[in-house]
Design a protein around this motif. Structure first.
Motif, PDB file in Angstrom:
ATOM      1  N   ARG A  42       0.824  -1.201   0.048  1.00  0.00           N
ATOM      2  CA  ARG A  42      -0.073  -0.014  -0.015  1.00  0.00           C
ATOM      3  C   ARG A  42       0.934   1.118   0.019  1.00  0.00           C
ATOM      4  NH1 ARG A  42      -2.301  -3.561   3.646  1.00  0.00           N
ATOM      5  NH2 ARG A  42      -1.282  -2.467   5.503  1.00  0.00           N
ATOM      6  N   CYS A  43       0.412   2.259  -0.462  1.00  0.00           N
ATOM      7  CA  CYS A  43       1.174   3.500  -0.479  1.00  0.00           C
ATOM      8  C   CYS A  43       0.312   4.766  -0.770  1.00  0.00           C
ATOM      9  CB  CYS A  43       1.861   3.355  -1.956  1.00  0.00           C
ATOM     10  SG  CYS A  43       2.814   5.199  -2.332  1.00  0.00           S
ATOM     11  N   GLN A  44       0.870   5.674   0.154  1.00  0.00           N
ATOM     12  CA  GLN A  44       0.071   7.028   0.280  1.00  0.00           C
ATOM     13  C   GLN A  44       1.098   8.134  -0.543  1.00  0.00           C
ATOM     14  OE1 GLN A  44      -0.802   8.639   4.168  1.00  0.00           O
ATOM     15  NE2 GLN A  44      -2.372   7.135   4.623  1.00  0.00           N
ATOM     16  N   ARG A  46       2.098  11.746  -1.252  1.00  0.00           N
ATOM     17  CA  ARG A  46       1.789  13.109  -0.721  1.00  0.00           C
ATOM     18  C   ARG A  46       2.388  14.140  -1.492  1.00  0.00           C
ATOM     19  NH1 ARG A  46       1.751  12.215   5.985  1.00  0.00           N
ATOM     20  NH2 ARG A  46       0.484  10.865   6.118  1.00  0.00           N
ATOM     21  N   LEU A  80      -2.268  14.913   1.198  1.00  0.00           N
ATOM     22  CA  LEU A  80      -2.237  13.550   0.667  1.00  0.00           C
ATOM     23  C   LEU A  80      -3.024  13.929  -0.737  1.00  0.00           C
ATOM     24  CD1 LEU A  80      -2.562  10.384   0.797  1.00  0.00           C
ATOM     25  CD2 LEU A  80      -4.771  10.608   1.559  1.00  0.00           C
ATOM     26  N   TRP A  81      -2.464  13.351  -1.666  1.00  0.00           N
ATOM     27  CA  TRP A  81      -2.669  13.465  -3.052  1.00  0.00           C
ATOM     28  C   TRP A  81      -3.413  12.151  -3.672  1.00  0.00           C
ATOM     29  CZ3 TRP A  81       0.816  13.007  -8.146  1.00  0.00           C
ATOM     30  CH2 TRP A  81       0.154  13.295  -9.199  1.00  0.00           C
ATOM     31  N   GLN A  83      -4.085   7.385  -2.734  1.00  0.00           N
ATOM     32  CA  GLN A  83      -3.643   6.422  -2.359  1.00  0.00           C
ATOM     33  C   GLN A  83      -3.655   5.164  -3.088  1.00  0.00           C
ATOM     34  OE1 GLN A  83      -4.772   5.711   1.973  1.00  0.00           O
ATOM     35  NE2 GLN A  83      -6.515   6.908   1.883  1.00  0.00           N
ATOM     36  N   CYS A  84      -2.828   4.254  -3.324  1.00  0.00           N
ATOM     37  CA  CYS A  84      -2.854   3.233  -4.105  1.00  0.00           C
ATOM     38  C   CYS A  84      -2.129   1.948  -3.851  1.00  0.00           C
ATOM     39  CB  CYS A  84      -2.017   3.654  -5.601  1.00  0.00           C
ATOM     40  SG  CYS A  84      -0.568   4.416  -4.994  1.00  0.00           S
ATOM     41  N   ASN A  85      -2.246   0.845  -4.405  1.00  0.00           N
ATOM     42  CA  ASN A  85      -1.672  -0.421  -3.811  1.00  0.00           C
ATOM     43  C   ASN A  85      -1.367  -1.308  -5.198  1.00  0.00           C
ATOM     44  OD1 ASN A  85      -4.366  -2.286  -4.269  1.00  0.00           O
ATOM     45  ND2 ASN A  85      -5.278  -0.598  -3.206  1.00  0.00           N
ATOM     46  N   GLU A 151       9.696   4.899   3.144  1.00  0.00           N
ATOM     47  CA  GLU A 151       9.091   6.289   2.319  1.00  0.00           C
ATOM     48  C   GLU A 151      10.290   6.414   1.119  1.00  0.00           C
ATOM     49  OE1 GLU A 151      10.453  10.312   4.178  1.00  0.00           O
ATOM     50  OE2 GLU A 151       8.745   9.141   5.353  1.00  0.00           O
TER      51      GLU A 151
END
Length: 213
Positions: A42-44, A46, A80-81, A83-85, A151
């Motif tokens: 999972r990835c946020q 920003r 936050l721009w 969220q993806c996975n 990160e």
């Protein structure tokens, strides 16, 4: 090295997707010395606006997001721009993968408004990773978590984002409106006998004294 480390090798605009999409090429290095069967990643993503300079035109475009320039020491903060996975296939030591970054041109999304205001340079990104790592344990599968502090930073060229948007919305964009507002605009257009939505909006701006070019 122990644990996991992530780096962003490149970010490109995908030219043939149905919706706007960037793709980040990631390198993942694991120093635990064991075979990894898979990673549910999972990835946020920003945006860190305080990490770049803005010219006068960009400052005007960002007024609605961050206020007057004098307030930026308080308002210019990471946000936050998206969220993806993705799922990472098995590897030992290191691997490279593609992470899809689905985008939107919806002006209700703060990231779209920010990016639209930029003319040149780069977009300072930080990707924050989490997820589950599946390994071969002593009794079948072992499970561990992606360390919380994983990160990676990347400076995305504004031109890459603009090229992606232009391929899906050439010389155009879109906004969401409440149905009753849309009905009123449509009625205004019909009563004035206007041909296009562009002409309708220009006429509305002219009626309230805004400069229309």
């Amino acid at each position: 090295m122990s644990g996991m480390e992530f780096s962003v090798l490149d970010v490109v605009a995908e030219p043939y997707t149905v919706a706007p999409q960037l793709t980040a090429r990631l390198r993942i290095e694991d120093g635990a010395g064991e075979r990894i069967h898979a990673v549910v990643l999972r990835c946020q993503v920003r945006i860190e606006p305080q990490r770049r300079h803005y010219d006068a035109a960009e400052r005007d475009g960002l007024l609605g997001l961050f206020g007057e320039r004098e307030r930026w020491s308080d308002t210019l903060r990471p946000f936050l721009w998206m969220q993806c996975n993705t799922t990472v296939q098995g590897f030992t030591g290191a691997t490279e993968i593609d992470l899809p970054l689905p985008c939107t041109y919806d002006f209700d999304v703060i990231g779209s408004r920010y990016l639209h205001a930029l003319r040149d340079g780069t977009v300072p990104l930080t990707l924050l990773f989490s997820g589950t790592v599946f390994t071969k344990g002593s009794a079948g599968f072992g499970v561990r978590q992606v360390p919380w502090d994983c990160e990676a930073r990347y400076d995305l060229p504004v031109a890459v984002w603009r090229r992606m948007i232009a391929s899906h919305f050439p010389n155009s964009g879109w906004i969401r409106l409440d149905q009753d507002v849309l009905d009123q605009i449509a009625d205004f257009r019909a009563r004035r006998g206007l041909i296009s939505w562009d002409e309708t909006v220009r006429m509305l701006l002219a009626d309230v004294g805004e400069v229309v070019t």
